[in-house]
Design a protein around this motif. Sequence first.
Motif, PDB file in Angstrom:
ATOM      1  N   ALA A 144       0.831  -1.209   0.000  1.00 31.75           N
ATOM      2  CA  ALA A 144       0.000   0.000   0.000  1.00 31.75           C
ATOM      3  C   ALA A 144       0.864   1.257   0.000  1.00 31.75           C
ATOM      4  O   ALA A 144       0.550   2.237  -0.686  1.00 31.75           O
ATOM      5  N   MET A 145       1.967   1.226   0.736  1.00 24.32           N
ATOM      6  CA  MET A 145       2.843   2.392   0.774  1.00 24.32           C
ATOM      7  C   MET A 145       3.463   2.652  -0.596  1.00 24.32           C
ATOM      8  O   MET A 145       3.577   3.798  -1.028  1.00 24.32           O
ATOM      9  N   ARG A 146       3.846   1.578  -1.301  1.00 26.88           N
ATOM     10  CA  ARG A 146       4.399   1.749  -2.643  1.00 26.88           C
ATOM     11  C   ARG A 146       3.374   2.404  -3.569  1.00 26.88           C
ATOM     12  O   ARG A 146       3.723   3.224  -4.419  1.00 26.88           O
ATOM     13  N   GLU A 147       2.103   2.045  -3.421  1.00 25.01           N
ATOM     14  CA  GLU A 147       1.072   2.663  -4.252  1.00 25.01           C
ATOM     15  C   GLU A 147       0.874   4.120  -3.879  1.00 25.01           C
ATOM     16  O   GLU A 147       0.701   4.976  -4.750  1.00 25.01           O
ATOM     17  N   LEU A 148       0.910   4.427  -2.588  1.00 33.41           N
ATOM     18  CA  LEU A 148       0.690   5.796  -2.138  1.00 33.41           C
ATOM     19  C   LEU A 148       1.809   6.732  -2.594  1.00 33.41           C
ATOM     20  O   LEU A 148       1.580   7.938  -2.751  1.00 33.41           O
ATOM     21  N   VAL A 149       3.010   6.204  -2.787  1.00 32.11           N
ATOM     22  CA  VAL A 149       4.111   7.042  -3.268  1.00 32.11           C
ATOM     23  C   VAL A 149       4.274   6.908  -4.785  1.00 32.11           C
ATOM     24  O   VAL A 149       5.314   7.252  -5.335  1.00 32.11           O
ATOM     25  N   ASP A 150       3.224   6.395  -5.465  1.00 30.93           N
ATOM     26  CA  ASP A 150       3.181   6.336  -6.926  1.00 30.93           C
ATOM     27  C   ASP A 150       4.303   5.497  -7.526  1.00 30.93           C
ATOM     28  O   ASP A 150       4.962   5.915  -8.494  1.00 30.93           O
TER      29      ASP A 150
ATOM     30  N   ARG B 244      -0.362   3.274  -9.823  1.00 30.31           N
ATOM     31  CA  ARG B 244      -1.572   2.541  -9.479  1.00 30.31           C
ATOM     32  C   ARG B 244      -2.482   3.387  -8.588  1.00 30.31           C
ATOM     33  O   ARG B 244      -2.015   4.222  -7.812  1.00 30.31           O
ATOM     34  N   MET B 245      -3.777   3.112  -8.718  1.00 31.67           N
ATOM     35  CA  MET B 245      -4.776   3.722  -7.842  1.00 31.67           C
ATOM     36  C   MET B 245      -5.850   2.676  -7.610  1.00 31.67           C
ATOM     37  O   MET B 245      -6.771   2.522  -8.412  1.00 31.67           O
ATOM     38  N   ALA B 246      -5.690   1.906  -6.507  1.00 26.75           N
ATOM     39  CA  ALA B 246      -6.588   0.794  -6.185  1.00 26.75           C
ATOM     40  C   ALA B 246      -6.599  -0.205  -7.343  1.00 26.75           C
ATOM     41  O   ALA B 246      -5.571  -0.772  -7.668  1.00 26.75           O
ATOM     42  N   ASP B 247      -7.758  -0.387  -8.003  1.00 26.34           N
ATOM     43  CA  ASP B 247      -7.853  -1.403  -9.048  1.00 26.34           C
ATOM     44  C   ASP B 247      -7.504  -0.872 -10.432  1.00 26.34           C
ATOM     45  O   ASP B 247      -7.622  -1.582 -11.414  1.00 26.34           O
ATOM     46  N   ARG B 248      -7.083   0.372 -10.520  1.00 28.70           N
ATOM     47  CA  ARG B 248      -6.820   0.959 -11.824  1.00 28.70           C
ATOM     48  C   ARG B 248      -5.358   1.369 -11.950  1.00 28.70           C
ATOM     49  O   ARG B 248      -4.653   1.539 -10.957  1.00 28.70           O
ATOM     50  N   ILE B 249      -4.925   1.523 -13.209  1.00 29.63           N
ATOM     51  CA  ILE B 249      -3.580   2.003 -13.508  1.00 29.63           C
ATOM     52  C   ILE B 249      -3.711   3.284 -14.324  1.00 29.63           C
ATOM     53  O   ILE B 249      -4.493   3.347 -15.276  1.00 29.63           O
ATOM     54  N   LEU B 250      -2.967   4.290 -13.948  1.00 33.10           N
ATOM     55  CA  LEU B 250      -2.934   5.549 -14.677  1.00 33.10           C
ATOM     56  C   LEU B 250      -1.575   5.659 -15.362  1.00 33.10           C
ATOM     57  O   LEU B 250      -0.552   5.304 -14.779  1.00 33.10           O
TER      58      LEU B 250
END
Length: 402
Positions: free
Chosen positions: A216-222, A253-259
């Motif tokens: 989760a931390m890796r996702e929060l820091v993009d 990443r943003m939850a179930d999606r990728i930007l």
Amino acid sequence: MDRPYTASAVDEQTHAASRGRAVQRVTLVAIVTNSLLALGQLVVGVLANAFSLVADAVHTLSDLLTDLMVLFAGRKGASPADSDHPYGHARIETAATLILGLVLCGVGAGFLLAAGERLQNLSAAPPLHPAALVMALFTLLAKEALFRFTLAASRRLNAPMLAANAWHARSDAASSLVVAVGIGGSLAGYPVLEPLAAAVVGFLIVSMGVRLAWSAMRELVDTGLSPAELARIRQTIRDTPGVIDLHELRTRRMADRILCDTHVLVDPRITVSEGHTISDAVYLRIREAHPEVRDVLVHIDAEEDDELQAVAPAPPPDRKTVQQRMGELLADALPQGTTAIQCQPERVQIHYLGQRVELEVFLTPAQARQVDSDALKCRIDAFISNHPEYRSIRFYTCLAPA
């Protein structure tokens, strides 16, 4: 040319709302299950003198708080984008996953500490009734079933938050296993089994909590996608007709999606509308080949600009300045008495390449018939010599007025 793309607003909202409702249903099942189990553990634990069962009941009750948090996050995460959250609220799920991961670390650490204390006080265990073992085994089976149900739902919905909650249920099953082993060991005359099992399970829970929290931390820091995933997206872009190359492909990443966003290199002399069409094609191909990518920003480049970050020696001339100077050049090559309006070219096409300007100037048939070609050529050569920001100027004749 920057062009952001998002899927149809109706489709996005429908998908988010449907997924949010599914997450809420799964979480409600967990809440009801934990409530009934906690009540049963409390009643049986008190009547059977099983303090460990009562403690496990308190632990189960504490899990209800995390279930409620997941329910809240699932509902808020499904909210559509607004002015304050233009990319939606999916990061709420990520934050909840981080919190749940930290909770797992705390639960595991608690088991490790409790195991150490029990190893030092093996003689303090009170006599237990066999009903406590039956309740512990029933709780173990129920928690394991809840774990499998929630984990399957997390994979179906691609919801890391539900996965975190599923593993939390597995930690509850592990605690029930500890209780069952402890009660069974005490009834069989081997009380040392409970603290040893608690230590092993505590370590496993801490390990899982760290992995979830770190993810989760890796996702929060993009943190971007893996090199293999990036390579597949790059190949999809390169295979798009009209694309010469790409650079600065960035993902998150943003939850179930990728930007993702990318710079796409195209022929520098195509029209704006053709560049726009190529960017549309890049978007559609990425969405088709990589359904997990839900938002794409395509920047069309006429040249490699990933290394052109330094400030240019001077700002390039804008269109108004260019048209004015081309009108002055043309006026010197047209017959005297030609009005200023008649000296304006039919169209000027500007190419900003390598921090310099290349021009394609189109004349009307009437201008082409009257222009002094030799005088115009001399004026162009002199102009370029005095204005190094211009690389070339070419004049053409329109066959018919636009």
